[in-house]
Scaffold this motif. Structure first.
Motif, PDB file in Angstrom:
ATOM      1  N   LEU A   1       0.816  -1.213   0.000  1.00  0.00           N
ATOM      2  CA  LEU A   1       0.000   0.000   0.000  1.00  0.00           C
ATOM      3  C   LEU A   1       0.853   1.268   0.000  1.00  0.00           C
ATOM      4  O   LEU A   1       0.437   2.285  -0.571  1.00  0.00           O
ATOM      5  CB  LEU A   1      -0.983  -0.026   1.169  1.00  0.00           C
ATOM      6  CG  LEU A   1      -2.094  -1.079   1.000  1.00  0.00           C
ATOM      7  CD1 LEU A   1      -2.889  -1.231   2.288  1.00  0.00           C
ATOM      8  CD2 LEU A   1      -3.010  -0.746  -0.166  1.00  0.00           C
ATOM      9  N   ASN A   2       2.029   1.217   0.590  1.00  0.00           N
ATOM     10  CA  ASN A   2       2.938   2.369   0.485  1.00  0.00           C
ATOM     11  C   ASN A   2       3.454   2.530  -0.941  1.00  0.00           C
ATOM     12  O   ASN A   2       3.557   3.652  -1.444  1.00  0.00           O
ATOM     13  CB  ASN A   2       4.085   2.252   1.485  1.00  0.00           C
ATOM     14  CG  ASN A   2       3.689   2.725   2.864  1.00  0.00           C
ATOM     15  OD1 ASN A   2       3.006   3.728   3.029  1.00  0.00           O
ATOM     16  ND2 ASN A   2       4.109   1.996   3.883  1.00  0.00           N
ATOM     17  N   ILE A   3       3.766   1.419  -1.602  1.00  0.00           N
ATOM     18  CA  ILE A   3       4.174   1.498  -3.009  1.00  0.00           C
ATOM     19  C   ILE A   3       3.025   2.059  -3.848  1.00  0.00           C
ATOM     20  O   ILE A   3       3.231   2.923  -4.704  1.00  0.00           O
ATOM     21  CB  ILE A   3       4.620   0.116  -3.535  1.00  0.00           C
ATOM     22  CG1 ILE A   3       5.941  -0.304  -2.892  1.00  0.00           C
ATOM     23  CG2 ILE A   3       4.749   0.126  -5.061  1.00  0.00           C
ATOM     24  CD1 ILE A   3       6.339  -1.757  -3.154  1.00  0.00           C
ATOM     25  N   ALA A   4       1.829   1.569  -3.605  1.00  0.00           N
ATOM     26  CA  ALA A   4       0.657   2.053  -4.343  1.00  0.00           C
ATOM     27  C   ALA A   4       0.469   3.558  -4.139  1.00  0.00           C
ATOM     28  O   ALA A   4       0.228   4.300  -5.097  1.00  0.00           O
ATOM     29  CB  ALA A   4      -0.587   1.296  -3.902  1.00  0.00           C
ATOM     30  N   SER A   5       0.581   4.003  -2.902  1.00  0.00           N
ATOM     31  CA  SER A   5       0.440   5.426  -2.611  1.00  0.00           C
ATOM     32  C   SER A   5       1.543   6.239  -3.290  1.00  0.00           C
ATOM     33  O   SER A   5       1.285   7.322  -3.829  1.00  0.00           O
ATOM     34  CB  SER A   5       0.466   5.658  -1.098  1.00  0.00           C
ATOM     35  OG  SER A   5       0.334   7.037  -0.824  1.00  0.00           O
ATOM     36  N   ASP A   6       2.751   5.700  -3.299  1.00  0.00           N
ATOM     37  CA  ASP A   6       3.870   6.392  -3.962  1.00  0.00           C
ATOM     38  C   ASP A   6       3.640   6.495  -5.469  1.00  0.00           C
ATOM     39  O   ASP A   6       4.036   7.483  -6.097  1.00  0.00           O
ATOM     40  CB  ASP A   6       5.191   5.675  -3.682  1.00  0.00           C
ATOM     41  CG  ASP A   6       5.652   5.846  -2.240  1.00  0.00           C
ATOM     42  OD1 ASP A   6       5.104   6.710  -1.519  1.00  0.00           O
ATOM     43  OD2 ASP A   6       6.568   5.101  -1.825  1.00  0.00           O
ATOM     44  N   ARG A   7       3.016   5.486  -6.054  1.00  0.00           N
ATOM     45  CA  ARG A   7       2.703   5.542  -7.489  1.00  0.00           C
ATOM     46  C   ARG A   7       1.693   6.648  -7.777  1.00  0.00           C
ATOM     47  O   ARG A   7       1.797   7.353  -8.787  1.00  0.00           O
ATOM     48  CB  ARG A   7       2.177   4.197  -7.973  1.00  0.00           C
ATOM     49  CG  ARG A   7       3.258   3.143  -8.058  1.00  0.00           C
ATOM     50  CD  ARG A   7       2.721   1.825  -8.556  1.00  0.00           C
ATOM     51  NE  ARG A   7       3.813   0.863  -8.700  1.00  0.00           N
ATOM     52  CZ  ARG A   7       3.644  -0.374  -9.114  1.00  0.00           C
ATOM     53  NH1 ARG A   7       2.438  -0.822  -9.420  1.00  0.00           N
ATOM     54  NH2 ARG A   7       4.686  -1.186  -9.214  1.00  0.00           N
TER      55      ARG A   7
END
Length: 95
Positions: free
Chosen positions: A48-54
């Protein structure tokens, strides 16, 4: 940006549908698989942190829904930490 939902079953049998603004969760979870509670939380946090960063890279702001979902997962997980060998099952992806 393709979003996805993933349905999980907590150690008490309750089910929850979780949100991700990115398909990255498919790299961290397999439908039908069980994860130790802590492993599930770590995988959720990473995905979810990767998703938010995207979302941040594309739109200039982090994804509040992804970060809110992560907080909800972390909060729910605390209810089961005292159990012996708590497991979370990822039931399905909903696209």
């Amino acid at each position: 940006m393709p979003e996805i939902r993933f349905q999980v079953q907590w150690p008490d049998g309750s089910k929850e549908t979780c949100y991700s603004p990115s398909l990255i969760v498919k790299e961290y979870f397999t439908p039908g698989s069980e994860y130790d509670l802590e492993d599930f939380v770590v995988r959720s946090r990473t995905a979810l942190n990767i998703a938010s960063d995207r979302v941040l890279a594309k739109y200039g702001m982090p994804c509040g829904l992804a970060l809110g979902q992560l907080r909800q997962i972390e909060e729910t997980a605390t209810r089961f930490q005292a159990l012996e060998h708590p497991k979370v099952q990822v039931l399905q992806f909903i696209e």
